[in-house]
Scaffold this motif. Structure first.
Motif, PDB file in Angstrom:
ATOM      1  N   THR A 107       0.841  -1.209   0.000  1.00 55.69           N
ATOM      2  CA  THR A 107       0.000   0.000   0.000  1.00 55.69           C
ATOM      3  C   THR A 107       0.874   1.256   0.000  1.00 55.69           C
ATOM      4  OG1 THR A 107      -0.087  -0.146   2.418  1.00 55.69           O
ATOM      5  CG2 THR A 107      -1.914  -1.147   1.187  1.00 55.69           C
ATOM      6  N   PRO A 108       1.661   1.493  -1.053  1.00 50.10           N
ATOM      7  CA  PRO A 108       2.563   2.654  -1.065  1.00 50.10           C
ATOM      8  C   PRO A 108       1.824   3.990  -1.023  1.00 50.10           C
ATOM      9  CG  PRO A 108       2.453   1.640  -3.236  1.00 50.10           C
ATOM     10  CD  PRO A 108       1.756   0.710  -2.296  1.00 50.10           C
ATOM     11  N   TRP A 109       0.568   4.008  -1.496  1.00 47.70           N
ATOM     12  CA  TRP A 109      -0.186   5.259  -1.492  1.00 47.70           C
ATOM     13  C   TRP A 109      -0.514   5.751  -0.082  1.00 47.70           C
ATOM     14  CZ3 TRP A 109      -1.894   0.582  -3.322  1.00 47.70           C
ATOM     15  CH2 TRP A 109      -2.875  -0.067  -2.563  1.00 47.70           C
ATOM     16  N   LEU A 110      -0.419   4.850   0.922  1.00 43.57           N
ATOM     17  CA  LEU A 110      -0.700   5.267   2.292  1.00 43.57           C
ATOM     18  C   LEU A 110       0.394   6.180   2.851  1.00 43.57           C
ATOM     19  CD1 LEU A 110      -2.154   2.030   3.963  1.00 43.57           C
ATOM     20  CD2 LEU A 110      -3.374   4.052   3.156  1.00 43.57           C
ATOM     21  N   ARG A 111       1.598   6.120   2.242  1.00 38.76           N
ATOM     22  CA  ARG A 111       2.663   7.014   2.707  1.00 38.76           C
ATOM     23  C   ARG A 111       2.285   8.471   2.483  1.00 38.76           C
ATOM     24  NH1 ARG A 111       7.417   4.654   3.920  1.00 38.76           N
ATOM     25  NH2 ARG A 111       8.473   6.679   3.705  1.00 38.76           N
TER      26      ARG A 111
END
Length: 371
Positions: free
Chosen positions: A228-232
């Motif tokens: 879930t890289p977009w959560l960064r």
């Protein structure tokens, strides 16, 4: 995506750019999701065979040789960077007590932050990875299956007829990025490490790029932030220890190792959530269930059919085979249907009929005989 040129942009344009970047990241994460399930997938594979400069006898060529050597090193490193494992050896977790405990753990974390749902390992996928490797085509997959079968006697020699039971207790993380259930310490560690080393040696002897440079640390992954890289962008950059503090010493249960699978990271998963399995070896004394027997029989049948189909294709592509097929097809056809045949021969002539009286009419001889 190219960066916008210098100058101000309005708020709508900023929002569009941000949305496109987020969609791009999400698409990439989904495409690599099965690959990132592997605990070693993000490790860089280093070059063990560094190319060194040869001694320069001719000083005039030293600069040119140095340039060529550097280019070779760059190409080798570029090739190594392109290496990405796509298959792995898996010990599946089948004990429902363990899987039930992991689901409780995952739900407890999601109650504190539901955004982490896509970071969780899905049902049916729980396993321990023994080895990762790269198999580029069906021929290499078949060789990998052969290597797995060769591994079985080594495993039996290591276990000496004893059962290998893996107890799981407690939770930890790798750099607050990967959450996993810990394998408890005990006498089971050494045989498991020996099996992993035997697997690495067996596959490397077949010429496969298999294994990693770092030491093998068995663990049971239940979540990964890399999914879930977009959560960064939303501030979620690590797994908060508070999320799992109640499970630090929790006992999840024991798994008796009875099977090692050769699985694909990229092929479609099975209906039960487990990875696509090319082949398996059964180890230990655990009784084999009916489903295991059926699955293994079907797998062996499928591999046999694949091999036969490949042989038939190769045979049909040979020029002599194609010429023989054409010759036999022509010899089996009537002359009229062959190229250059006489069109007049296409109509079959019926044998001549002897003229006779029509039904219902008597001849004069018949009439005189009656009278």
């Amino acid at each position: 995506m190219e960066r916008p040129g210098a100058g101000a942009i309005n708020s709508n344009e900023c929002e569009n750019v941000s949305r496109e970047e987020e969609m791009s990241e999400e698409f990439e994460a989904d495409a690599m999701d099965s690959l990132k399930d592997m605990p070693f997938a993000t490790i860089d594979i280093k070059d063990d065979c560094e190319i060194t400069d040869a001694p320069h006898i001719n000083l005039e060529r030293s600069k040119e040789n140095e340039r060529i050597s550097k280019d070779q090193i760059k190409k080798r490193k570029k090739k190594q960077k392109g290496y990405q494992p796509n298959y792995f050896l898996s010990i599946p977790i089948t004990n429902k007590e363990i899987t039930r405990g992991i689901k409780i753990l995952q739900n407890a974390i999601l109650q504190q932050d539901e955004r982490l749902a896509k970071a969780m390992t899905s049902d049916g996928s729980f396993h321990i990875t023994l080895l990762v490797m790269q198999l580029l085509n069906e021929d290499e997959v078949n060789l990998g299956i052969g290597a797995l079968l060769e591994l079985k006697p080594f495993v039996e020699e290591i276990l000496q007829g004893k059962e290998l039971i893996l107890p799981f207790q407690g939770v930890d993380t790798f750099g607050n990025q990967v959450g996993f259930v810990k394998l408890a310490e005990g006498h089971h560690i050494n045989p498991l490490l020996e099996i992993a080393e035997a697997a690495k040696r067996t596959f490397q002897e077949k010429g496969f790029m298999a294994g990693e440079n770092r030491s093998f640390k068995p663990h049971l992954t239940f979540m990964k932030l890399s999914r879930t890289p977009w959560l960064r962008r939303k501030g979620v950059k690590k797994i908060d220890p508070k999320f799992y503090e109640k499970f630090i010493s929790h006992t999840f249960g024991e798994e008796m190792v009875h099977r090692i699978d050769l699985c694909s990271m990229l092929k479609k998963k099975q209906s039960n959530g487990y990875y696509h399995c090319e082949s398996s070896i059964v180890i230990g004394k655990r009784p084999i269930g009916l489903q295991d027997l059926i699955r293994e029989a079907l797998r062996r049948e499928r591999m046999g059919l694949k091999s036969k189909v490949k042989q038939i294709k190769e045979l049909l592509l040979k020029p002599e085979t194609q010429a023989r097929i054409r010759r036999e097809l022509l010899e089996g056809r009537p002359a009229s249907s062959r190229p250059g045949g006489d069109p007049g021969d296409r109509v079959l002539q019926a044998p001549p009929r002897t003229p006779g009286p029509e039904r219902g009419h008597a001849t004069s001889h018949d009439c005189s005989a009656r009278s």
